[in-house]
Design a protein around this motif. Structure first.
Motif, PDB file in Angstrom:
ATOM      1  N   ASP A 176      18.657  -6.497   9.797  1.00  0.00           N
ATOM      2  CA  ASP A 176      17.896  -5.251   9.811  1.00  0.00           C
ATOM      3  C   ASP A 176      16.967  -5.296   8.592  1.00  0.00           C
ATOM      4  O   ASP A 176      17.363  -5.749   7.518  1.00  0.00           O
ATOM      5  N   SER A 177      15.749  -4.832   8.747  1.00  0.00           N
ATOM      6  CA  SER A 177      14.792  -4.831   7.641  1.00  0.00           C
ATOM      7  C   SER A 177      14.394  -3.408   7.275  1.00  0.00           C
ATOM      8  O   SER A 177      14.072  -2.605   8.149  1.00  0.00           O
ATOM      9  N   ILE A 178      14.428  -3.103   5.982  1.00  0.00           N
ATOM     10  CA  ILE A 178      13.938  -1.822   5.515  1.00  0.00           C
ATOM     11  C   ILE A 178      12.440  -1.942   5.240  1.00  0.00           C
ATOM     12  O   ILE A 178      11.968  -2.974   4.765  1.00  0.00           O
ATOM     13  N   ILE A 179      11.696  -0.911   5.587  1.00  0.00           N
ATOM     14  CA  ILE A 179      10.254  -0.868   5.318  1.00  0.00           C
ATOM     15  C   ILE A 179       9.993   0.172   4.241  1.00  0.00           C
ATOM     16  O   ILE A 179      10.504   1.292   4.304  1.00  0.00           O
ATOM     17  N   LEU A 180       9.205  -0.216   3.246  1.00  0.00           N
ATOM     18  CA  LEU A 180       8.763   0.688   2.191  1.00  0.00           C
ATOM     19  C   LEU A 180       7.252   0.505   2.046  1.00  0.00           C
ATOM     20  O   LEU A 180       6.692  -0.503   2.491  1.00  0.00           O
ATOM     21  N   SER A 181       6.600   1.470   1.401  1.00  0.00           N
ATOM     22  CA  SER A 181       5.165   1.321   1.227  1.00  0.00           C
ATOM     23  C   SER A 181       4.667   2.120   0.034  1.00  0.00           C
ATOM     24  O   SER A 181       5.345   3.014  -0.482  1.00  0.00           O
ATOM     25  N   ILE A 182       3.463   1.778  -0.382  1.00  0.00           N
ATOM     26  CA  ILE A 182       2.687   2.554  -1.348  1.00  0.00           C
ATOM     27  C   ILE A 182       1.296   2.723  -0.745  1.00  0.00           C
ATOM     28  O   ILE A 182       0.707   1.751  -0.245  1.00  0.00           O
ATOM     29  N   LEU A 183       0.776   3.951  -0.773  1.00  0.00           N
ATOM     30  CA  LEU A 183      -0.563   4.239  -0.271  1.00  0.00           C
ATOM     31  C   LEU A 183      -1.534   4.332  -1.445  1.00  0.00           C
ATOM     32  O   LEU A 183      -1.135   4.634  -2.574  1.00  0.00           O
ATOM     33  N   LYS A 184      -2.799   4.098  -1.166  1.00  0.00           N
ATOM     34  CA  LYS A 184      -3.795   4.082  -2.237  1.00  0.00           C
ATOM     35  C   LYS A 184      -3.836   5.406  -2.994  1.00  0.00           C
ATOM     36  O   LYS A 184      -3.939   5.416  -4.226  1.00  0.00           O
ATOM     37  N   ASP A 185      -3.749   6.530  -2.280  1.00  0.00           N
ATOM     38  CA  ASP A 185      -3.804   7.811  -2.990  1.00  0.00           C
ATOM     39  C   ASP A 185      -2.579   8.019  -3.874  1.00  0.00           C
ATOM     40  O   ASP A 185      -2.657   8.652  -4.934  1.00  0.00           O
ATOM     41  N   GLU A 186      -1.430   7.448  -3.478  1.00  0.00           N
ATOM     42  CA  GLU A 186      -0.228   7.515  -4.317  1.00  0.00           C
ATOM     43  C   GLU A 186      -0.398   6.648  -5.566  1.00  0.00           C
ATOM     44  O   GLU A 186       0.022   7.029  -6.667  1.00  0.00           O
ATOM     45  N   TRP A 187      -1.009   5.487  -5.368  1.00  0.00           N
ATOM     46  CA  TRP A 187      -1.292   4.599  -6.497  1.00  0.00           C
ATOM     47  C   TRP A 187      -2.172   5.310  -7.518  1.00  0.00           C
ATOM     48  O   TRP A 187      -1.893   5.297  -8.713  1.00  0.00           O
ATOM     49  N   GLU A 188      -3.208   5.942  -7.036  1.00  0.00           N
ATOM     50  CA  GLU A 188      -4.158   6.598  -7.932  1.00  0.00           C
ATOM     51  C   GLU A 188      -3.567   7.848  -8.584  1.00  0.00           C
ATOM     52  O   GLU A 188      -3.845   8.138  -9.755  1.00  0.00           O
ATOM     53  N   ALA A 189      -2.742   8.582  -7.829  1.00  0.00           N
ATOM     54  CA  ALA A 189      -2.220   9.858  -8.321  1.00  0.00           C
ATOM     55  C   ALA A 189      -1.101   9.692  -9.350  1.00  0.00           C
ATOM     56  O   ALA A 189      -1.033  10.441 -10.324  1.00  0.00           O
ATOM     57  N   SER A 190      -0.227   8.699  -9.135  1.00  0.00           N
ATOM     58  CA  SER A 190       0.932   8.620 -10.031  1.00  0.00           C
ATOM     59  C   SER A 190       1.545   7.233 -10.190  1.00  0.00           C
ATOM     60  O   SER A 190       2.037   6.894 -11.269  1.00  0.00           O
ATOM     61  N   VAL A 191       1.541   6.435  -9.130  1.00  0.00           N
ATOM     62  CA  VAL A 191       2.283   5.171  -9.173  1.00  0.00           C
ATOM     63  C   VAL A 191       1.716   4.223 -10.233  1.00  0.00           C
ATOM     64  O   VAL A 191       2.472   3.585 -10.976  1.00  0.00           O
ATOM     65  N   LYS A 192       0.401   4.135 -10.330  1.00  0.00           N
ATOM     66  CA  LYS A 192      -0.208   3.223 -11.305  1.00  0.00           C
ATOM     67  C   LYS A 192       0.224   3.567 -12.725  1.00  0.00           C
ATOM     68  O   LYS A 192       0.686   2.697 -13.470  1.00  0.00           O
ATOM     69  N   ASP A 193       0.079   4.822 -13.098  1.00  0.00           N
ATOM     70  CA  ASP A 193       0.425   5.227 -14.461  1.00  0.00           C
ATOM     71  C   ASP A 193       1.918   5.093 -14.736  1.00  0.00           C
ATOM     72  O   ASP A 193       2.332   4.676 -15.827  1.00  0.00           O
ATOM     73  N   SER A 194       2.731   5.425 -13.730  1.00  0.00           N
ATOM     74  CA  SER A 194       4.171   5.331 -13.887  1.00  0.00           C
ATOM     75  C   SER A 194       4.611   3.892 -14.091  1.00  0.00           C
ATOM     76  O   SER A 194       5.410   3.577 -14.982  1.00  0.00           O
ATOM     77  N   LEU A 195       4.067   2.990 -13.272  1.00  0.00           N
ATOM     78  CA  LEU A 195       4.433   1.583 -13.377  1.00  0.00           C
ATOM     79  C   LEU A 195       3.901   0.992 -14.685  1.00  0.00           C
ATOM     80  O   LEU A 195       4.605   0.220 -15.364  1.00  0.00           O
ATOM     81  N   LYS A 196       2.691   1.368 -15.067  1.00  0.00           N
ATOM     82  CA  LYS A 196       2.115   0.861 -16.309  1.00  0.00           C
ATOM     83  C   LYS A 196       2.959   1.247 -17.515  1.00  0.00           C
ATOM     84  O   LYS A 196       3.098   0.465 -18.471  1.00  0.00           O
ATOM     85  N   SER A 197       3.540   2.429 -17.467  1.00  0.00           N
ATOM     86  CA  SER A 197       4.368   2.906 -18.598  1.00  0.00           C
ATOM     87  C   SER A 197       5.661   2.110 -18.732  1.00  0.00           C
ATOM     88  O   SER A 197       6.312   2.159 -19.776  1.00  0.00           O
ATOM     89  N   LYS A 198       6.049   1.396 -17.679  1.00  0.00           N
ATOM     90  CA  LYS A 198       7.290   0.620 -17.695  1.00  0.00           C
ATOM     91  C   LYS A 198       7.073  -0.825 -18.117  1.00  0.00           C
ATOM     92  O   LYS A 198       8.035  -1.565 -18.259  1.00  0.00           O
ATOM     93  N   LEU A 199       5.830  -1.210 -18.307  1.00  0.00           N
ATOM     94  CA  LEU A 199       5.544  -2.610 -18.648  1.00  0.00           C
ATOM     95  C   LEU A 199       5.859  -2.878 -20.120  1.00  0.00           C
ATOM     96  O   LEU A 199       5.699  -2.015 -20.959  1.00  0.00           O
TER      97      LEU A 199
END
Length: 199
Positions: A176-199
């Protein structure tokens, strides 16, 4: 807007921790040690690179898929140690739909849990959304692979559901395979900054 993805381009992604460059046939020299000494790396994978023949086939199939425009595989260099750490790729690239999948990611055991993966994912996601103009980046994993799923969630992936018995396993049976995703608007709104803060 159609993605400017070009299979013939030599894309190189880099920050102070990691360098990703296109996988090539001679990279067998850098990756063979993992294939021989760490065969369990591909326990959950549909496509195994265990053993010398397995790694040669793995690289050959990745290069063939790139030539067809379907995939784009990278080798990962850990700049902190100066050692090659593993591989990752874009696949199921669909410029007409502004979507692709990010996966076939694996690292040698000494590079897991070191923060290397977050640097790789940041560079790949930034490139996918900001250079290739993708609107959706999808991830898949064996639904039993808790470590991989946790890693994907930690970078901002949203679970979408389970594909039941959708692919055969190297060891026999199906997964069985789980599917996950990130959308461009999510990247721009929060995911980019959140991930960058963890680097």
């Amino acid at each position: 807007m159609t993605s400017p993805y070009d299979r013939n381009q030599e894309y190189i992604l880099e920050d102070d921790r990691v360098l990703l460059r296109p996988l090539k046939e001679s990279d067998i020299d850098h990756l063979l040690t993992f294939a021989i000494n760490e065969p369990d790396t591909w326990f959950y994978s549909h496509l195994s690179a265990a053993g010398e023949d397995g790694m040669r086939k793995y690289i050959a199939e990745a290069l063939e898929a790139r030539a067809m425009g379907k995939e784009y595989a990278f080798i990962v260099l850990d700049k902190q140690t100066g050692q090659y750490a593993g591989s990752t790729r874009f696949y199921d690239i669909n410029p007409a739909y502004d979507a692709l999948q990010l996966g076939y990611t694996w690292y040698g055991k000494d590079f897991r849990g070191t923060g290397l993966n977050k640097h790789c994912k940041f560079l790949l996601l930034q490139f996918a959304f900001e250079t290739l103009n993708m609107l959706r980046v999808e991830f898949r994993a064996d639904a039993r692979n808790e470590r991989s799923i946790a890693a994907m969630k930690s970078i901002g992936c949203v679970p979408e559901g389970i594909l039941r018995s959708n692919m055969p396993l190297q060891s026999g049976g199906r997964r069985d395979s789980i599917i996950l995703s990130i959308l461009k608007d999510e990247w721009e709104a929060s995911v980019k900054d959140s991930l960058k803060s963890k680097l």
